[in-house]
Each structure stands twice: as C-alpha cells, then as structure tokens.
Design an enzyme around this catalytic site. Structure first.
Site, mmCIF file in Angstrom:
data_model
loop_
_atom_site.group_PDB
_atom_site.id
_atom_site.type_symbol
_atom_site.label_atom_id
_atom_site.label_comp_id
_atom_site.label_asym_id
_atom_site.label_seq_id
_atom_site.Cartn_x
_atom_site.Cartn_y
_atom_site.Cartn_z
ATOM 1 N N CYS A 4 -7.679 13.008 -64.189
ATOM 2 C CA CYS A 4 -8.269 14.293 -63.504
ATOM 3 C C CYS A 4 -9.213 13.949 -62.513
ATOM 4 O O CYS A 4 -9.755 12.962 -62.545
ATOM 5 C CB CYS A 4 -8.896 15.151 -64.597
ATOM 6 S SG CYS A 4 -10.035 16.452 -64.358
ATOM 7 N N THR A 11 -12.198 14.769 -62.264
ATOM 8 C CA THR A 11 -13.637 14.621 -62.841
ATOM 9 C C THR A 11 -13.745 12.988 -63.275
ATOM 10 O O THR A 11 -15.066 12.296 -62.843
ATOM 11 C CB THR A 11 -13.832 15.327 -63.980
ATOM 12 O OG1 THR A 11 -13.506 16.660 -63.631
ATOM 13 C CG2 THR A 11 -15.350 15.331 -64.529
ATOM 14 N N GLU A 56 -8.369 13.241 -70.514
ATOM 15 C CA GLU A 56 -7.202 14.113 -70.593
ATOM 16 C C GLU A 56 -6.165 13.513 -71.345
ATOM 17 O O GLU A 56 -5.844 12.411 -70.830
ATOM 18 C CB GLU A 56 -6.722 14.610 -69.381
ATOM 19 C CG GLU A 56 -6.109 15.947 -69.117
ATOM 20 C CD GLU A 56 -5.706 16.350 -67.668
ATOM 21 O OE1 GLU A 56 -6.355 17.048 -67.084
ATOM 22 O OE2 GLU A 56 -4.802 15.935 -67.250
ATOM 23 N N CYS A 100 -19.123 22.562 -82.308
ATOM 24 C CA CYS A 100 -19.456 22.152 -83.739
ATOM 25 C C CYS A 100 -19.045 23.304 -84.653
ATOM 26 O O CYS A 100 -18.965 23.124 -85.857
ATOM 27 C CB CYS A 100 -20.751 21.753 -83.737
ATOM 28 S SG CYS A 100 -21.765 23.451 -83.493
ATOM 29 N N CYS A 115 -23.235 26.301 -84.109
ATOM 30 C CA CYS A 115 -24.502 26.860 -83.366
ATOM 31 C C CYS A 115 -24.186 28.233 -82.986
ATOM 32 O O CYS A 115 -23.150 28.678 -83.055
ATOM 33 C CB CYS A 115 -24.557 25.787 -82.055
ATOM 34 S SG CYS A 115 -22.881 25.884 -80.943
ATOM 35 N N CYS A 129 -20.981 24.994 -76.736
ATOM 36 C CA CYS A 129 -21.452 24.507 -77.791
ATOM 37 C C CYS A 129 -22.708 23.670 -77.546
ATOM 38 O O CYS A 129 -23.037 22.912 -76.585
ATOM 39 C CB CYS A 129 -20.550 23.427 -78.475
ATOM 40 S SG CYS A 129 -21.239 22.661 -79.867
ATOM 41 N N ARG A 155 -21.442 20.140 -75.886
ATOM 42 C CA ARG A 155 -21.021 20.801 -74.820
ATOM 43 C C ARG A 155 -21.220 19.470 -73.531
ATOM 44 O O ARG A 155 -21.591 18.380 -73.913
ATOM 45 C CB ARG A 155 -22.089 21.581 -73.901
ATOM 46 C CG ARG A 155 -23.426 21.114 -73.641
ATOM 47 C CD ARG A 155 -24.299 22.144 -73.028
ATOM 48 N NE ARG A 155 -24.460 23.360 -73.956
ATOM 49 C CZ ARG A 155 -25.234 24.472 -73.330
ATOM 50 N NH1 ARG A 155 -25.903 24.259 -72.241
ATOM 51 N NH2 ARG A 155 -25.508 25.468 -74.034
HETATM 52 P P1 NAD Z 1 -7.344 17.482 -57.251
HETATM 53 O O1 NAD Z 1 -7.992 16.521 -56.496
HETATM 54 O O2 NAD Z 1 -6.066 17.188 -57.895
HETATM 55 O O3 NAD Z 1 -7.239 18.909 -56.422
HETATM 56 C C1 NAD Z 1 -8.515 19.324 -55.568
HETATM 57 C C2 NAD Z 1 -7.909 20.051 -54.387
HETATM 58 O O4 NAD Z 1 -8.870 20.568 -53.719
HETATM 59 C C3 NAD Z 1 -7.228 19.005 -53.640
HETATM 60 O O5 NAD Z 1 -5.796 19.618 -53.187
HETATM 61 C C4 NAD Z 1 -8.170 19.201 -52.262
HETATM 62 O O6 NAD Z 1 -7.231 18.950 -51.305
HETATM 63 C C5 NAD Z 1 -8.514 20.540 -52.306
HETATM 64 N N1 NAD Z 1 -10.111 20.541 -51.639
HETATM 65 C C6 NAD Z 1 -10.978 19.873 -51.686
HETATM 66 N N2 NAD Z 1 -12.300 20.290 -50.769
HETATM 67 C C7 NAD Z 1 -11.597 21.317 -50.351
HETATM 68 C C8 NAD Z 1 -12.097 22.448 -49.513
HETATM 69 N N3 NAD Z 1 -13.497 22.128 -49.017
HETATM 70 N N4 NAD Z 1 -11.632 23.256 -49.245
HETATM 71 C C9 NAD Z 1 -10.251 23.488 -49.854
HETATM 72 N N5 NAD Z 1 -9.671 22.844 -50.657
HETATM 73 C C10 NAD Z 1 -10.636 21.488 -50.833
HETATM 74 O O7 NAD Z 1 -8.454 17.863 -58.607
HETATM 75 P P2 NAD Z 1 -8.084 18.504 -59.791
HETATM 76 O O8 NAD Z 1 -7.794 17.361 -60.848
HETATM 77 O O9 NAD Z 1 -7.406 19.624 -59.681
HETATM 78 O O10 NAD Z 1 -9.465 19.104 -60.189
HETATM 79 C C11 NAD Z 1 -10.144 20.127 -59.284
HETATM 80 C C12 NAD Z 1 -11.583 20.221 -59.828
HETATM 81 O O11 NAD Z 1 -11.946 20.925 -60.977
HETATM 82 C C13 NAD Z 1 -12.543 18.895 -59.859
HETATM 83 O O12 NAD Z 1 -13.952 19.313 -59.111
HETATM 84 C C14 NAD Z 1 -12.531 18.927 -61.087
HETATM 85 O O13 NAD Z 1 -13.705 17.842 -61.214
HETATM 86 C C15 NAD Z 1 -12.751 20.151 -61.642
HETATM 87 N N6 NAD Z 1 -12.522 20.263 -63.124
HETATM 88 C C16 NAD Z 1 -13.543 21.290 -63.726
HETATM 89 C C17 NAD Z 1 -13.040 21.394 -65.077
HETATM 90 C C18 NAD Z 1 -14.221 22.409 -65.737
HETATM 91 O O14 NAD Z 1 -14.177 22.578 -66.732
HETATM 92 N N7 NAD Z 1 -14.998 23.056 -64.989
HETATM 93 C C19 NAD Z 1 -12.246 20.641 -65.665
HETATM 94 C C20 NAD Z 1 -11.499 19.977 -65.043
HETATM 95 C C21 NAD Z 1 -11.756 19.736 -63.817
HETATM 96 ZN ZN ZN Z 2 -21.375 24.465 -81.142
#
Ligand code: NAD
Ligand code: ZN
Length: 663
Positions: free
Chosen positions: A331, A333, A354, A383, A386, A397, A401
């Site tokens: 992923c 992240t 993942e 958990c 909480c 959590c 978290r």
């Molecule tokens: P990914 O790299 O597969 O997809 C990201 C997409 O964003 C790419 O296609 C890229 O071209 C595009 N992009 C980048 N900058 C951009 C901009 N300024 N404008 C438009 N498009 C743009 O990544 P992913 O695995 O799909 O993850 C996406 C995001 O979600 C990441 O930041 C990841 O860390 C985050 N994430 C958050 C959570 C959460 O729980 N909040 C969970 C999983 C992933």
């Molecule tokens: Zn909790």
C-alpha cells in the site's frame, strides 16, 4: 532394569552412585516437535562417569540443528542440551560446569557400555553430546566435566560451557591476545555495530566485494550439516595457508575452562551481554520459540531495496498473537515510510500492513483467537473497551489507533523481531513483510476460513478504506455527484463505494493519465487531469458541476489535492473526506469562509470500519459477490521479488500487487 543397576552399584564400592533417580527432563520425542517435560529415570553413573544435578542450561544452535534433524542423522527420543552449569549429584556436591566433548554426537549412548543412562518406562532415551543437560539430572563421562570455582555464579558462567568459549569469543579472545587488527567477516553489515563491543576493528561483508574473501589462517567453528563438503584448490594450501577446525575453541575442557571462568570472575570477559532471555525449565520450548526463524524483508535504510533475511521472531506476549503470513500486498503508506522523505525515519524496520495469514500461537490472555484461525491484521486496532471502541461513531481506539512512529510492541516497549540480537522495528503493529509476525490481538480480525486469503488480504487496508470512506463517511445520496482524487486502489475502492451508494456522476481526478482507462471498471464516469488545466482543479470541477460536487473523497496523500478536494464541494451541503496520509510537516490551509458557507471537511482511517467488529462482514460481501476484489489485483510476485512491488507502485503501474510468502 532397576535391579540390574542396583547390582552394579553394589559392585562398585568406591562409587558414590546412588539408585536410579527419577526426575524431570525435556524429552524430544520427534524431530522438530516441542519438547515434553517427562518424568524419566536416570541410571547411576558407571565407571568414570559422573551424575550431575543441572542448575542452569541454555540453548545453543547446535541443539536446534540436531532437534530439527534436517541435515543431521535423526536420533529420537533424545534429551538435548550441552551448555549448562550444575553440581556433581551423588559425588561430593562439588560444583562443576559440564562441557561438550565426547564422540557421541552420532551414537547417543555412553562409551562405557554403549547404552543410554536415560529411560522412560524401560524405553531408552538417547543422550546428546555426552551431556544432555535438558534434564534435572544427567550422566556424563568425568572427562567431559570441568570443575570450576565454587564462587562463580552458575546462571552466568553456564554459557561458557559452549558458545561463548567457542564463538564470538574468537574476537574477544583475539583482543585479549593483543591482536591489533581484528577483521570481522559477516554477510550482514548490521552485525558489525554489535561486534565492536567485542573488539572488532574492521569489517568485511562478502556481499560488498566481487572478489572472494581470503580463507587464509581461518578457523572453522560452525557445525556443518551432515552432507556439507568443503572444497578448495590444493594450491591454496601449498601457498602456506593452514586450514584448521576447532571444537570448543580448542580449549581443553578440564584443563582450560576453569581459567576461562576465572577470566569472568576477574571481569576480563563479560558474559552478561550474551544472556538475553531467561525462562523456567517448564517453559523450555519458549527458548526454542525464541529461535523461531523466518524470512523477512528488512528495510535497513530509507529508500534502499528491502533485503530478505532470516530473522528471529520472539513468541507473542500478553494479549499478542504470532501469525504466519501467507499473502501480503503493498500500500502507498508502506512506501511513504520506507522513503521516509517527509516522515520520521525508523530503521531497520519490517514494513507491510495489508495481509492475510493464519494464527501460529497466542500469548497470555488471548481467548478469542486460536492457532489455525484465518485472520487479517489491521494497522489500526480495536480494543473493544475504550470510549472510542464503545462509540458507534468512532474507530479511533485509544489503545491501538494507528501510530506510524511506534516501532515496538505496547506490552514491553520492545520489538519481537531481531537479527543476531539486533532489534528490528515494527511498522503499524503489523509488519507483514515477514513469514512470521507478532501483533496485538486487538489488531487482528478473524474471518471466514473459506475466504481465499490471496484475494481478501487486500481488504485489510486499501479496499476497505476507500469503500468505507464512501459508504460510512461521505455517504453520497442516490443520484448525487462525487469527485474522487487519486485513482490508486484506495481511490478506486472509493469510486466503487460511491457507485454502490447510487451516485450518478463519479469524477475521477489523477495526475497520471494511465489511470483513466481502467477506472471505468470502477464506475468512474468522467476524468480530470489537473495538469491539463491552467485553472486550479477545484475551479474546473466547480464549473463542470454547477457550483461543486456533493461529495469528494481525497485518496492521494498530497496536501494540495486535499485542499482542492475540500474546495471543490458545493456550498450549503458539500462534504469532503480526506483519506491520504500526509507528510509529517504538512498543514491544511483554506479560507474559513469556505467552511462558513456550509461545507464540511472530514477525515477517516480505515473508512471508519472497526476492524474486529466490521471487517468480517466486508469479507462476507466479497463471498456473496456484492464486492469484486479481483479487479484491484493487477500483479503478483513471490516474496523474493518483493522489491518489484515497490517498483510498480513508484511507477504508478497497476493497483495492488499480491506478494506470495510461499513458493
Ligand atoms: P496509489 O499510489 O496507488 O494511488 C495514489 C494515486 O494518487 C496515484 O494514482 C497518483 O497518481 C495520484 N495522485 C498523487 N498526487 C495527486 C494529486 N496531487 N492530484 C491527483 N492525483 C494525485 O496509493 P494508494 O495505495 O491507493 O493510497 C492512496 C492514499 O491513501 C495514500 O496516501 C495512502 O497512504 C492513503 N491510505 C490511507 C488510509 C487511511 O486509512 N486513511 C489507508 C490506506 C491508504
Ligand atoms: Zn479501543
């Protein structure tokens, strides 16, 4: 049996040998199976033998090799153990350290009569190395027993009876002998930091060199597997090199070991630094568990390819679970924290969050999971106790978290991963780029065992996050318009969620035009590439939609995209949801009037799903064909090719790459 030995002891008047002793021993009944603490019979010592009471023993890798019996002759049932301290039992209570000696590696019996002194209900149990110290009492040849200073603490000096005197002590010993340059050779460069404590001055890692490391003057200490063969060109010997081997560092156990103990007593050698764990005898299998080794993809440095290494994975502690990971995927992240450009660097670290796997063992207090359960580890836990866990509105959590900066387990503030004693940090409490990992029970969702783990593993982060961001947080109404920023797996899952909720128009926004072709499969109806426009993208979208979209979902991690995603929603009712993980120092900036005009800005982790309570039903959605996962899976690689998955993500190729841990 006891009558025969009784006659024998009557015959030897000078002996202090008593009767058969019944005591506890850790018996290895089968190769690789946990030892069983059994009551065994220990026959009295015969001619030139001594029966010892073992007070402390340790586990050395030689025990593990012969217990695994992979490249060794299997001889079972057997009592292992050879690094120990004890006292002569039925002689004069003299203190003794017993040492490895004797040619009985292969025979498992005593020299005197070719028999074992151990038995259980008449069945003989083989001896190991003439020492068999995983027993309260053992019998050894007097020549294998070194009598030492009574004042020496046996719980420390017991380690001198094998490993320390033989192994790293080579460096320690070289230093004591006054060597001015001590060159350490190891394939793992990280071993060198630790080795400095032992006097090493220079390091060579064969991987760094095209040329082979010279073999001259070497001393071979490792115990080779049964069929290993050593080959070299004879010229290497003719040119006046010597090839030697050493068991026990060429120390004569009875003559020399007492003085090695004195070196400890005089503080010339430090034994404590070699002792990392202590367990009672009843928990001896834990000592083997500490040795549970698996392959992991270790990130030694930011942005450098991961290295597949054998690492030790400690057993799960209180409220922890050890998992065997079968499938994991990458992923974005993981990539951010591996690049560590705008994130706190923490290395060496095992990334990955993942994944799908099977429970291998559970720690104290774990009641709702057992070995064999099919599970998905989740980067943010639950958990169940909480205020957040009890609230219907939150999945944040208090205890578990998401915490991207913590690289250790909550229970003891330590890592469960190590390589040659060096700890390796965890990531998101999951670290799934490893054959085995340890996680808090609250971060593990138990799922339908019929679900194919090579598919549903992607539900443990990206897909559930995107879908939940739409269904649980943005909640578009039927017929509404939704903008999704970022068309990676998370963004496309958000599109899928918007489609499920009945959105009529779904506008996909991405800088990478190659994303658009596939996005149609996910319900995207229109595309915007910000690079194609002079105006800010929020203005472009506002014009396309008569004042703004009803909902927008940001899945990029880019701060400017976050701001655009907020500013493109319609005033009066528009809701924007942030999902992307920002850089450490990012700040969100917008004019407060944008909020006063009745726009709402929200954020979510894991699409507001509570991992343990809700994820099993997301898996069921897949099982009932309400949710299609296959279209998110564009690549598959074996674990040894894990770095390819990073390349695909960095190039923006494909969506999810499944990494198979086996085969
Ligand atoms: P990914 O790299 O597969 O997809 C990201 C997409 O964003 C790419 O296609 C890229 O071209 C595009 N992009 C980048 N900058 C951009 C901009 N300024 N404008 C438009 N498009 C743009 O990544 P992913 O695995 O799909 O993850 C996406 C995001 O979600 C990441 O930041 C990841 O860390 C985050 N994430 C958050 C959570 C959460 O729980 N909040 C969970 C999983 C992933
Ligand atoms: Zn909790």
């Amino acid at each position: 049996m006891s009558s025969t030995t009784g006659q024998l002891s009557r015959a030897r008047i000078t002996s202090t040998a008593g009767p058969v002793i019944r005591c506890e021993a850790a018996v290895a009944w089968e190769a690789g199976k946990p030892l069983v603490i059994e009551e065994v019979e220990v026959a009295p010592p015969q001619k030139l033998e001594v029966r010892l009471k073992i007070l402390f023993t340790t586990l050395c890798h030689t025990d593990v090799y012969f217990w695994e019996a992979k490249g060794q002759t299997p001889l079972f049932p057997r009592i292992f153990g050879h690094e120990a301290g004890g006292s002569a039992a039925t002689v004069n209570q003299k203190r003794a350290t017993c040492v490895i000696f004797s040619g009985s590696i292969l025979t498992g019996v005593m020299l005197n009569d070719g028999k074992s002194r151990f038995s259980k209900n008449g069945q003989p149990i083989y001896n190991f190395l003439g020492t068999s110290t995983f027993s309260e009492y053992t019998v050894a040849h007097v020549g294998s027993i070194a009598k030492i200073n009574r004042a020496a603490p046996l719980d420390k000096v017991c380690v001198l009876s094998c490993g320390i005197s033989t192994g790293i002590a080579a460096c320690e010993g070289a230093r004591m002998a006054g060597a001015s340059r001590i060159i350490g050779v190891d394939l793992n460069p990280k071993r060198f930091a630790e080795a400095k404590k032992f006097g090493l001055t220079e390091f060579v890692t064969p991987n760094d060199h095209k040329k082979p490391v010279q073999e001259g003057w070497g001393v071979v200490v490792g115990v080779p597997s049964k069929d290993a063969a050593f080959t070299t060109h004879p010229m290497n010997l003719l040119t006046e090199r010597t090839l030697k081997g050493a068991f026990f560092g060429n120390y004569k156990p009875r003559s020399d070991l007492p003085s090695v103990v004195e070196k400890y007593m005089n503080k010339e050698i430090e034994v404590e630094k070699f002792i990392t764990h202590q367990v009672p005898f009843s928990e001896i299998n834990k000592a083997f568990d500490y040795m549970l080794k698996g392959e992991a993809a270790v990130a030694w440095q930011a942005g450098k390819p991961l290295v597949i290494e054998k690492v030790e994975v400690a057993p799960p502690q209180k409220m922890e679970v050890r998992l065997k990971i079968l499938f994991t995927s990458l992923c974005h992240t993981d990539v951010y924290f591996w690049e560590a450009k705008g994130q706190t660097p923490l290395f060496p670290r095992i990334f990955g969050h993942e994944a799908g796997g099977i429970v291998e063992s559970v720690g104290e207090g774990v009641t709702d999971l057992q070995p064999g359960d099919h599970v998905l580890p989740v980067f943010t836990g639950e958990c169940k106790e909480c205020r957040h866990c009890k609230s219907e509105e939150s999945n944040m959590c208090d205890l578990l978290r998401i915490n991207t900066d913590r690289g250790v387990m909550l229970n003891d503030g330590k890592s469960r991963f190590s390589k040659n004693g060096q700890p390796i940090y965890h990531f998101l409490g999951t670290s799934t780029f490893s054959e085995y990992t340890v996680a808090h029970v609250g971060s593990i969702a138990k799922i339908n065992p019929a679900a194919p783990l090579d598919k549903v593993c992607v539900l443990s982060c990206g897909i559930s996050t995107g879908m939940g961001a739409a269904l649980n947080v943005a909640k578009p109404k039927k017929g509404s318009t939704v903008a999704v920023f970022g068309l990676g797996a998370v963004g496309l899952a958000a599109c899928e969620g918007a489609r499920m909720a009945g959105a009529a128009r779904i506008i996909g926004v991405d800088l990478n035009p190659s994303r658009f072709a596939d996005a149609k499969k996910f319900g995207v109806t229109e595309f915007v590439n910000p690079k194609d426009h002079k105006k800010p993208v929020q203005e472009v979208i506002s014009e396309m939609t008569d004042g703004g979209v009803d909902r927008s979902i940001e899945c990029t991690g880019n701060i400017n995209a976050m701001i655009s995603a907020f500013e493109c929603v319609h005033d009066g009712w528009g809701v924007a949801v942030l999902v992307g993980v920002p850089n450490k120092d990012d700040t969100f900036k917008t004019h407060p009037v944008n909020l006063l005009n009745e726009r709402t800005l929200k954020g979510t982790f894991f699409g507001n799903y509570k991992p343990r309570s809700d994820l099993p039903s997301v898996v069921e959605k897949y099982m009932n064909k309400e949710l299609e996962i296959e279209k998110f899976i564009t690549h598959q690689v074996s674990f040894s090719e894990i770095n390819k998955a990073f390349d695909y993500m960095l190039k923006g190729e494909g969506l999810r790459c499944i990494i198979r841990m086996e085969g």
